[in-house]
Motif scaffolding. Structure first.
Motif, PDB file in Angstrom:
ATOM      1  N   ARG A 160       0.832  -1.201   0.000  1.00 12.75           N
ATOM      2  CA  ARG A 160       0.000   0.000   0.000  1.00 12.75           C
ATOM      3  C   ARG A 160       0.872   1.257   0.000  1.00 12.75           C
ATOM      4  O   ARG A 160       0.594   2.215  -0.728  1.00 12.75           O
ATOM      5  CB  ARG A 160      -0.919  -0.013   1.225  1.00 12.75           C
ATOM      6  N   GLU A 161       1.924   1.260   0.799  1.00 12.40           N
ATOM      7  CA  GLU A 161       2.815   2.423   0.839  1.00 12.40           C
ATOM      8  C   GLU A 161       3.581   2.574  -0.473  1.00 12.40           C
ATOM      9  O   GLU A 161       3.804   3.694  -0.960  1.00 12.40           O
ATOM     10  CB  GLU A 161       3.799   2.293   2.007  1.00 12.40           C
ATOM     11  N   ALA A 162       3.960   1.439  -1.079  1.00 11.60           N
ATOM     12  CA  ALA A 162       4.645   1.490  -2.377  1.00 11.60           C
ATOM     13  C   ALA A 162       3.728   2.078  -3.447  1.00 11.60           C
ATOM     14  O   ALA A 162       4.162   2.887  -4.287  1.00 11.60           O
ATOM     15  CB  ALA A 162       5.104   0.094  -2.780  1.00 11.60           C
ATOM     16  N   PHE A 163       2.452   1.687  -3.436  1.00  8.61           N
ATOM     17  CA  PHE A 163       1.480   2.269  -4.366  1.00  8.61           C
ATOM     18  C   PHE A 163       1.361   3.781  -4.157  1.00  8.61           C
ATOM     19  O   PHE A 163       1.318   4.560  -5.103  1.00  8.61           O
ATOM     20  CB  PHE A 163       0.100   1.619  -4.170  1.00  8.61           C
ATOM     21  N   TYR A 164       1.298   4.185  -2.889  1.00  7.66           N
ATOM     22  CA  TYR A 164       1.132   5.599  -2.558  1.00  7.66           C
ATOM     23  C   TYR A 164       2.302   6.435  -3.078  1.00  7.66           C
ATOM     24  O   TYR A 164       2.109   7.521  -3.651  1.00  7.66           O
ATOM     25  CB  TYR A 164       0.999   5.750  -1.046  1.00  7.66           C
ATOM     26  N   LEU A 165       3.514   5.943  -2.882  1.00  9.16           N
ATOM     27  CA  LEU A 165       4.706   6.697  -3.299  1.00  9.16           C
ATOM     28  C   LEU A 165       4.757   6.881  -4.810  1.00  9.16           C
ATOM     29  O   LEU A 165       5.115   7.948  -5.310  1.00  9.16           O
ATOM     30  CB  LEU A 165       5.966   5.969  -2.814  1.00  9.16           C
ATOM     31  N   VAL A 166       4.379   5.844  -5.553  1.00  6.77           N
ATOM     32  CA  VAL A 166       4.377   5.934  -7.019  1.00  6.77           C
ATOM     33  C   VAL A 166       3.211   6.793  -7.509  1.00  6.77           C
ATOM     34  O   VAL A 166       3.376   7.667  -8.363  1.00  6.77           O
ATOM     35  CB  VAL A 166       4.324   4.523  -7.647  1.00  6.77           C
ATOM     36  N   VAL A 173       8.453   3.078  -9.875  1.00  2.80           N
ATOM     37  CA  VAL A 173       8.401   1.657  -9.523  1.00  2.80           C
ATOM     38  C   VAL A 173       9.810   1.120  -9.299  1.00  2.80           C
ATOM     39  O   VAL A 173      10.082   0.405  -8.322  1.00  2.80           O
ATOM     40  CB  VAL A 173       7.683   0.858 -10.635  1.00  2.80           C
ATOM     41  N   GLU A 174      10.719   1.475 -10.210  1.00  3.27           N
ATOM     42  CA  GLU A 174      12.098   0.990 -10.117  1.00  3.27           C
ATOM     43  C   GLU A 174      12.781   1.487  -8.841  1.00  3.27           C
ATOM     44  O   GLU A 174      13.530   0.746  -8.189  1.00  3.27           O
ATOM     45  CB  GLU A 174      12.900   1.439 -11.336  1.00  3.27           C
ATOM     46  N   SER A 175      12.536   2.749  -8.458  1.00  2.00           N
ATOM     47  CA  SER A 175      13.174   3.309  -7.256  1.00  2.00           C
ATOM     48  C   SER A 175      12.670   2.633  -5.987  1.00  2.00           C
ATOM     49  O   SER A 175      13.455   2.371  -5.060  1.00  2.00           O
ATOM     50  CB  SER A 175      12.912   4.818  -7.187  1.00  2.00           C
ATOM     51  N   VAL A 176      11.374   2.361  -5.936  1.00  3.11           N
ATOM     52  CA  VAL A 176      10.825   1.663  -4.764  1.00  3.11           C
ATOM     53  C   VAL A 176      11.462   0.287  -4.631  1.00  3.11           C
ATOM     54  O   VAL A 176      11.846  -0.130  -3.529  1.00  3.11           O
ATOM     55  CB  VAL A 176       9.286   1.547  -4.877  1.00  3.11           C
ATOM     56  N   PRO A 214       1.748   9.801  10.870  1.00  2.00           N
ATOM     57  CA  PRO A 214       0.608  10.493  10.267  1.00  2.00           C
ATOM     58  C   PRO A 214       0.717  10.638   8.753  1.00  2.00           C
ATOM     59  O   PRO A 214      -0.298  10.897   8.088  1.00  2.00           O
ATOM     60  CB  PRO A 214       0.635  11.874  10.947  1.00  2.00           C
ATOM     61  N   GLU A 215       1.931  10.480   8.213  1.00  2.00           N
ATOM     62  CA  GLU A 215       2.140  10.656   6.777  1.00  2.00           C
ATOM     63  C   GLU A 215       1.964   9.367   5.984  1.00  2.00           C
ATOM     64  O   GLU A 215       1.926   9.392   4.754  1.00  2.00           O
ATOM     65  CB  GLU A 215       3.551  11.210   6.512  1.00  2.00           C
ATOM     66  N   LEU A 216       1.889   8.254   6.667  1.00  2.00           N
ATOM     67  CA  LEU A 216       1.778   6.974   5.973  1.00  2.00           C
ATOM     68  C   LEU A 216       0.402   6.829   5.334  1.00  2.00           C
ATOM     69  O   LEU A 216      -0.599   7.340   5.830  1.00  2.00           O
ATOM     70  CB  LEU A 216       2.036   5.824   6.938  1.00  2.00           C
ATOM     71  N   SER A 217       0.379   6.090   4.240  1.00  2.00           N
ATOM     72  CA  SER A 217      -0.862   5.925   3.480  1.00  2.00           C
ATOM     73  C   SER A 217      -1.890   5.103   4.248  1.00  2.00           C
ATOM     74  O   SER A 217      -1.552   4.110   4.892  1.00  2.00           O
ATOM     75  CB  SER A 217      -0.559   5.235   2.143  1.00  2.00           C
ATOM     76  N   ASN A 218      -3.142   5.542   4.180  1.00  2.00           N
ATOM     77  CA  ASN A 218      -4.254   4.736   4.702  1.00  2.00           C
ATOM     78  C   ASN A 218      -5.302   4.530   3.618  1.00  2.00           C
ATOM     79  O   ASN A 218      -6.493   4.355   3.909  1.00  2.00           O
ATOM     80  CB  ASN A 218      -4.875   5.385   5.940  1.00  2.00           C
ATOM     81  N   CYS A 219      -4.839   4.539   2.362  1.00  2.00           N
ATOM     82  CA  CYS A 219      -5.735   4.371   1.218  1.00  2.00           C
ATOM     83  C   CYS A 219      -6.439   3.022   1.285  1.00  2.00           C
ATOM     84  O   CYS A 219      -5.800   1.992   1.554  1.00  2.00           O
ATOM     85  CB  CYS A 219      -4.938   4.498  -0.078  1.00  2.00           C
ATOM     86  N   SER A 220      -7.734   3.009   1.032  1.00  2.00           N
ATOM     87  CA  SER A 220      -8.516   1.771   1.129  1.00  2.00           C
ATOM     88  C   SER A 220      -8.793   1.140  -0.234  1.00  2.00           C
ATOM     89  O   SER A 220      -9.438   0.092  -0.308  1.00  2.00           O
ATOM     90  CB  SER A 220      -9.846   2.053   1.844  1.00  2.00           C
ATOM     91  N   GLU A 221      -8.306   1.762  -1.310  1.00  2.00           N
ATOM     92  CA  GLU A 221      -8.530   1.225  -2.653  1.00  2.00           C
ATOM     93  C   GLU A 221      -7.220   1.140  -3.415  1.00  2.00           C
ATOM     94  O   GLU A 221      -6.265   1.881  -3.141  1.00  2.00           O
ATOM     95  CB  GLU A 221      -9.511   2.111  -3.427  1.00  2.00           C
ATOM     96  N   LEU A 222      -7.169   0.218  -4.380  1.00  2.73           N
ATOM     97  CA  LEU A 222      -5.994   0.104  -5.234  1.00  2.73           C
ATOM     98  C   LEU A 222      -5.926   1.290  -6.180  1.00  2.73           C
ATOM     99  O   LEU A 222      -6.969   1.801  -6.612  1.00  2.73           O
ATOM    100  CB  LEU A 222      -6.051  -1.190  -6.042  1.00  2.73           C
TER     101      LEU A 222
END
Length: 283
Positions: A160-166, A173-176, A214-222
């Motif tokens: 989820r955090e990897a998705f958020y950063l991109v 994607v490559e940097s993550v 507080p900065e970490l992703s809490n996204c509930s969808e892809l």
């Protein structure tokens, strides 16, 4: 003490892990049957252990558990792989004291074995499965309670955090992938999260996480860009395109690389396992 010569085992499912487990048990000269629940079986076998590996779909798991229930001995153990499905729901639907069991692939060279239980499960069955995993499957089993997979939850949080950063333009994607490989990839096989915090000093994490949480992703969808890739058939190496592009034959090459790498990592873990044993003796 486990007497493997007396055990009757069933392995069911169509995944690579079920096939690898079946092959491994055959090599161990155990009495094991590969059971296909899509075909009506006339077998009269009564199994001490039943292992099910299938997709992460609750209805499919329930159907397979019900199909195999008649082949389980009265005091036998039945297990099923779990990711997002909760073990409580499977137990309620089947009235079975089923245990969750996750293994990884390549089967023979990974120490990973996750046993998932609830209050319904008996300690005797948990202890037997733990010993079977350690002595027979050559694993390093760990326990998770309350019906969920710790492995799945931790991996999902990282993804989820990897998705958020991109998605938000912080990294490609490559940097993550490089960030994971070149930092966490070095210490995770040796320590895990908690021992690494002790090694680095917990005070640093206390300050960093206070500001970072507080900065970490809490996204509930892809993210839509990921869903679009999957919908377009860009499903990974087998399809020759996923988050990266591949050529025909790359999937087989990467499987060989993964098997070799897993063996080398396993050797490193075994080499340094005494450090864990010393630590445990002081707890």
């Amino acid at each position: 003490m486990i007497h493997t010569s007396d055990l009757q085992i069933i392995v069911s499912g169509y995944s690579r892990i079920s096939q690898a487990l079946y092959n491994f048990l055959i090599e161990k000269s155990l009495s094991v049957t590969k059971f296909d629940t899509t075909v009506k079986s006339n077998s009269t076998i009564k199994a001490d252990l039943i292992f099910i590996f299938c997709s992460d779909n609750e209805e499919e798991k329930v159907n397979m558990l019900r199909s195999l229930k008649p082949y389980l001995k009265k005091d036998g153990i039945i297990t099923v792989n779990l990711d997002s499905v909760n073990l409580h729901d499977l137990q309620d639907a089947t009235q079975l004291e089923v245990l969750g069991l996750n293994l990884s692939f390549p089967k023979q060279k990974s120490l990973f074995m996750e046993i998932i239980s609830t209050k319904t499960n008996s300690n005797d069955q948990i202890d037997f499965l733990t010993e079977f995993g350690s002595k027979v499957l050559e694993k390093d089993p760990y326990m998770v309670k309350n019906g969920i997979s710790a492995r799945a939850f931790m991996l999902a949080a990282m993804t989820r955090e990897a998705f958020y950063l991109v998605s938000n333009g912080y990294a490609s994607v490559e940097s993550v992938d490089r960030a994971c490989r070149n930092d966490a990839g070095y210490y995770m096989p040796f320590t895990g999260n908690y021992l690494y915090m002790d090694l680095m000093g917990t005070v640093a994490y206390a300050f960093v996480m206070k500001d970072l949480n507080p900065e970490l992703s809490n996204c509930s969808e892809l993210p839509s860009w990921f869903v679009d890739k999957v919908s377009a058939g860009k499903t990974g190496m087998r399809a020759t395109v996923g988050l990266y592009s591949y050529e025909e034959g790359d999937f087989e090459k990467w499987e060989d690389v993964l098997e070799d790498f897993s063996g080398e990592i396993n050797a490193l873990i075994e080499k340094n396992i005494q450090h864990y044993e010393r630590r445990l003796n002081h707890e």
